[in-house]
Design a protein around this motif. Structure first.
Motif, PDB file in Angstrom:
ATOM      1  N   MET A   3       0.843  -1.211   0.000  1.00 34.08           N
ATOM      2  CA  MET A   3       0.000   0.000   0.000  1.00 34.08           C
ATOM      3  C   MET A   3       0.868   1.246   0.000  1.00 34.08           C
ATOM      4  O   MET A   3       1.840   1.320   0.713  1.00 34.08           O
ATOM      5  CB  MET A   3      -0.886   0.000   1.263  1.00 34.08           C
ATOM      6  CG  MET A   3      -2.117   0.878   1.119  1.00 34.08           C
ATOM      7  SD  MET A   3      -2.998   1.051   2.714  1.00 34.08           S
ATOM      8  CE  MET A   3      -2.141   2.428   3.459  1.00 34.08           C
ATOM      9  N   THR A   4       0.504   2.204  -0.818  1.00 41.21           N
ATOM     10  CA  THR A   4       1.271   3.442  -0.873  1.00 41.21           C
ATOM     11  C   THR A   4       1.058   4.240   0.404  1.00 41.21           C
ATOM     12  O   THR A   4      -0.064   4.487   0.815  1.00 41.21           O
ATOM     13  CB  THR A   4       0.834   4.289  -2.078  1.00 41.21           C
ATOM     14  OG1 THR A   4       1.139   3.573  -3.262  1.00 41.21           O
ATOM     15  CG2 THR A   4       1.576   5.615  -2.100  1.00 41.21           C
ATOM     16  N   ARG A   5       2.140   4.612   1.014  1.00 42.11           N
ATOM     17  CA  ARG A   5       2.105   5.322   2.280  1.00 42.11           C
ATOM     18  C   ARG A   5       2.717   6.720   2.202  1.00 42.11           C
ATOM     19  O   ARG A   5       2.249   7.646   2.822  1.00 42.11           O
ATOM     20  CB  ARG A   5       2.911   4.533   3.325  1.00 42.11           C
ATOM     21  CG  ARG A   5       2.165   3.386   3.941  1.00 42.11           C
ATOM     22  CD  ARG A   5       1.153   3.888   4.931  1.00 42.11           C
ATOM     23  NE  ARG A   5       0.382   2.806   5.526  1.00 42.11           N
ATOM     24  CZ  ARG A   5       0.861   1.948   6.415  1.00 42.11           C
ATOM     25  NH1 ARG A   5       2.119   2.021   6.808  1.00 42.11           N
ATOM     26  NH2 ARG A   5       0.083   1.014   6.904  1.00 42.11           N
ATOM     27  N   THR A   6       3.849   6.825   1.494  1.00 46.09           N
ATOM     28  CA  THR A   6       4.561   8.094   1.409  1.00 46.09           C
ATOM     29  C   THR A   6       4.587   8.538  -0.040  1.00 46.09           C
ATOM     30  O   THR A   6       5.074   7.813  -0.899  1.00 46.09           O
ATOM     31  CB  THR A   6       6.007   7.946   1.930  1.00 46.09           C
ATOM     32  OG1 THR A   6       5.981   7.415   3.244  1.00 46.09           O
ATOM     33  CG2 THR A   6       6.727   9.287   1.937  1.00 46.09           C
ATOM     34  N   ILE A   7       4.015   9.726  -0.305  1.00 50.88           N
ATOM     35  CA  ILE A   7       3.949  10.238  -1.681  1.00 50.88           C
ATOM     36  C   ILE A   7       4.616  11.609  -1.702  1.00 50.88           C
ATOM     37  O   ILE A   7       4.258  12.488  -0.919  1.00 50.88           O
ATOM     38  CB  ILE A   7       2.488  10.371  -2.157  1.00 50.88           C
ATOM     39  CG1 ILE A   7       1.757   9.032  -2.039  1.00 50.88           C
ATOM     40  CG2 ILE A   7       2.434  10.917  -3.574  1.00 50.88           C
ATOM     41  CD1 ILE A   7       0.277   9.105  -2.423  1.00 50.88           C
ATOM     42  N   LEU A   8       5.574  11.793  -2.613  1.00 52.19           N
ATOM     43  CA  LEU A   8       6.236  13.089  -2.773  1.00 52.19           C
ATOM     44  C   LEU A   8       5.733  13.716  -4.067  1.00 52.19           C
ATOM     45  O   LEU A   8       5.755  13.081  -5.120  1.00 52.19           O
ATOM     46  CB  LEU A   8       7.756  12.917  -2.835  1.00 52.19           C
ATOM     47  CG  LEU A   8       8.553  14.204  -3.062  1.00 52.19           C
ATOM     48  CD1 LEU A   8       8.427  15.151  -1.861  1.00 52.19           C
ATOM     49  CD2 LEU A   8      10.026  13.885  -3.324  1.00 52.19           C
ATOM     50  N   ILE A   9       5.267  14.967  -3.983  1.00 54.57           N
ATOM     51  CA  ILE A   9       4.757  15.665  -5.161  1.00 54.57           C
ATOM     52  C   ILE A   9       5.606  16.900  -5.386  1.00 54.57           C
ATOM     53  O   ILE A   9       5.637  17.808  -4.557  1.00 54.57           O
ATOM     54  CB  ILE A   9       3.272  16.015  -4.980  1.00 54.57           C
ATOM     55  CG1 ILE A   9       2.520  14.714  -4.705  1.00 54.57           C
ATOM     56  CG2 ILE A   9       2.738  16.774  -6.187  1.00 54.57           C
ATOM     57  CD1 ILE A   9       1.047  14.780  -4.763  1.00 54.57           C
ATOM     58  N   THR A  10       6.333  16.928  -6.504  1.00 56.07           N
ATOM     59  CA  THR A  10       7.220  18.038  -6.800  1.00 56.07           C
ATOM     60  C   THR A  10       6.772  18.745  -8.078  1.00 56.07           C
ATOM     61  O   THR A  10       5.916  18.246  -8.810  1.00 56.07           O
ATOM     62  CB  THR A  10       8.690  17.546  -6.899  1.00 56.07           C
ATOM     63  OG1 THR A  10       9.549  18.678  -6.985  1.00 56.07           O
ATOM     64  CG2 THR A  10       8.912  16.624  -8.078  1.00 56.07           C
ATOM     65  N   GLY A  11       7.328  19.926  -8.339  1.00 55.19           N
ATOM     66  CA  GLY A  11       6.962  20.685  -9.535  1.00 55.19           C
ATOM     67  C   GLY A  11       7.355  22.135  -9.356  1.00 55.19           C
ATOM     68  O   GLY A  11       7.770  22.551  -8.267  1.00 55.19           O
ATOM     69  N   GLY A  12       7.215  22.900 -10.408  1.00 52.16           N
ATOM     70  CA  GLY A  12       7.507  24.321 -10.347  1.00 52.16           C
ATOM     71  C   GLY A  12       6.410  25.062  -9.596  1.00 52.16           C
ATOM     72  O   GLY A  12       5.393  24.476  -9.198  1.00 52.16           O
ATOM     73  N   VAL A  13       6.609  26.359  -9.418  1.00 52.16           N
ATOM     74  CA  VAL A  13       5.605  27.183  -8.756  1.00 52.16           C
ATOM     75  C   VAL A  13       4.333  27.227  -9.618  1.00 52.16           C
ATOM     76  O   VAL A  13       4.418  27.221 -10.848  1.00 52.16           O
ATOM     77  CB  VAL A  13       6.192  28.602  -8.499  1.00 52.16           C
ATOM     78  CG1 VAL A  13       6.275  29.412  -9.770  1.00 52.16           C
ATOM     79  CG2 VAL A  13       5.420  29.330  -7.433  1.00 52.16           C
ATOM     80  N   ARG A  14       3.177  27.192  -8.989  1.00 50.20           N
ATOM     81  CA  ARG A  14       1.884  27.221  -9.690  1.00 50.20           C
ATOM     82  C   ARG A  14       1.772  26.115 -10.734  1.00 50.20           C
ATOM     83  O   ARG A  14       1.219  26.322 -11.814  1.00 50.20           O
ATOM     84  CB  ARG A  14       1.657  28.566 -10.387  1.00 50.20           C
ATOM     85  CG  ARG A  14       1.459  29.726  -9.449  1.00 50.20           C
ATOM     86  CD  ARG A  14       0.093  29.677  -8.819  1.00 50.20           C
ATOM     87  NE  ARG A  14      -0.126  30.861  -8.004  1.00 50.20           N
ATOM     88  CZ  ARG A  14      -0.405  30.827  -6.708  1.00 50.20           C
ATOM     89  NH1 ARG A  14      -0.523  29.675  -6.072  1.00 50.20           N
ATOM     90  NH2 ARG A  14      -0.610  31.927  -6.047  1.00 50.20           N
ATOM     91  N   SER A  15       2.311  24.942 -10.405  1.00 50.95           N
ATOM     92  CA  SER A  15       2.184  23.805 -11.318  1.00 50.95           C
ATOM     93  C   SER A  15       1.033  22.905 -10.886  1.00 50.95           C
ATOM     94  O   SER A  15       0.826  21.850 -11.482  1.00 50.95           O
ATOM     95  CB  SER A  15       3.492  23.003 -11.330  1.00 50.95           C
ATOM     96  OG  SER A  15       3.774  22.507 -10.023  1.00 50.95           O
ATOM     97  N   GLY A  16       0.314  23.318  -9.830  1.00 53.57           N
ATOM     98  CA  GLY A  16      -0.826  22.530  -9.400  1.00 53.57           C
ATOM     99  C   GLY A  16      -0.483  21.459  -8.376  1.00 53.57           C
ATOM    100  O   GLY A  16      -1.293  20.570  -8.110  1.00 53.57           O
TER     101      GLY A  16
END
Lengths: 167, 167, 167
Positions: free
Chosen positions: C1-14
């Motif tokens: 089961m997915t437990r740790t999720i990292l969400i990256t991106g530029g500024v104002r990328s949603g």
């Protein structure tokens, strides 16, 4: 059938060449909707470089502000909008309501009868700019990209001249 | 068989570690072609950090300008070029013809007899720099990446230390 | 089961909207761990915009520095950490050992009993900043992203509001 394609990426990532190929894939002649305004010599040189690469399959339609009007006037042919970031620059520098204009564009795109390929820029992956106007522009550009991506049938990230599928 | 691999990404995106792993995957010892010149203390520290991570499987070949000569001199072993962006910096600061050099590199790569892994940088996804030289460098770096990516067998975008397949 | 999720991106990328959706996908109520400190008016406005979008499914837990303490105090519920880049800023501005804190976070995440979604920023894909502190921050942010991505079950790059799978 794919009708609206958004192509984003960093500067000199090959966005325009990918966009030109995709637009002509819908047929020729195609309309090149140029939002650039030649504010200075550097911009004039950049516009000339882009024009040199395009051949006789293209009709150029220059429109710095009324992008929806330009789309409506050219409906029926494949269109390439190059680019949203310069359109946003023109809106902001002219004191126009860029939020209203951007949201109107996102509503107008699904009503187009012929394909529209739009080029935009990733400007938000660097360090926070010290200049407040640059931070506001960066925020606005990111929001505009999100609004158009939400209604696009296909979204492509250009990296080193190559297309990566985002949507 | 994959022979030419281009690994791009932002600063501290884990490009070098990915590139080292891929290069040693072709066999050891491998040649580390270092294009960095230690212009200042900060750059000396950065070079030392990179050297500390590499072990005895590596032979270092330092070459700030004649990259094609370095490739020809080391053909037969796996090579890692780290990195194209510093090579471009050296070419531009030295007043060399970076366009001719970059296109010659793109022609030389497919003629290599042993694998070449090249590290480069994404520098074009921030806000437009106010400094004209920075804008020219950004354009040049994007074009060089496109030329090398076009002849590469594989192109990888490093994000948070992880490889994303571009080509 | 997915437990740790990292969400990256530029500024104002949603990134934040994607992260909120993923966190609530694990159940509600969820805990919003806010690392932002309202240093100035611009930051206060940005925090307010983010709060307006979140509804009653969220409990806010503000913690600018002791992120591991905040995670331990809220274990049992889905958590959204928004964001690592501001946490790093707080650590560096406060003169704390950001390397030790970042590595401790990477060790603490796999020991959490309920899911953690973390938002971070891509800040390293622009031109090299002229400001030395900005260069150090850019390096630190890249390393922190790598440490967390290494222990994450899932890593997502946000582009124009859309998620691209990295891991």
């Amino acid at each position: 059938m794919t009708r609206t394609i958004l192509i984003t990426g960093g500067v000199r990532s090959g966005k325009s060449a990918i966009a030109e190929g995709r637009t002509l894939g819908f047929g020729a002649p195609a309309v090149y909707i140029a939002t650039a305004e030649a504010w200075d010599e550097e911009m004039r040189a950049r516009i000339a470089t882009h024009q040199d690469r395009r051949g006789p399959e293209w009709v150029t339609h220059a429109e710095p502000l009324d992008l929806i009007g330009a789309l409506n006037a050219t409906d029926g042919q494949p269109r390439l909008v190059d680019c949203l970031t310069l359109w946003l620059t023109n809106l902001m520098l002219g004191g126009h309501d860029w939020r209203a204009a951007g949201q109107a564009l996102a509503e107008a795109l699904p009503r187009q009868g012929s394909p529209v390929v739009l080029v935009t820029n990733e400007v938000g992956a660097g360090i926070v700019p010290e200049n407040k106007l640059a931070r506001e522009f960066r925020d606005a550009a990111g929001l505009l990209n999100q609004w158009v991506a939400a209604v696009a049938d296909e979204v492509i990230l250009a990296v080193a001249g190559l297309p990566m599928k985002v949507k």
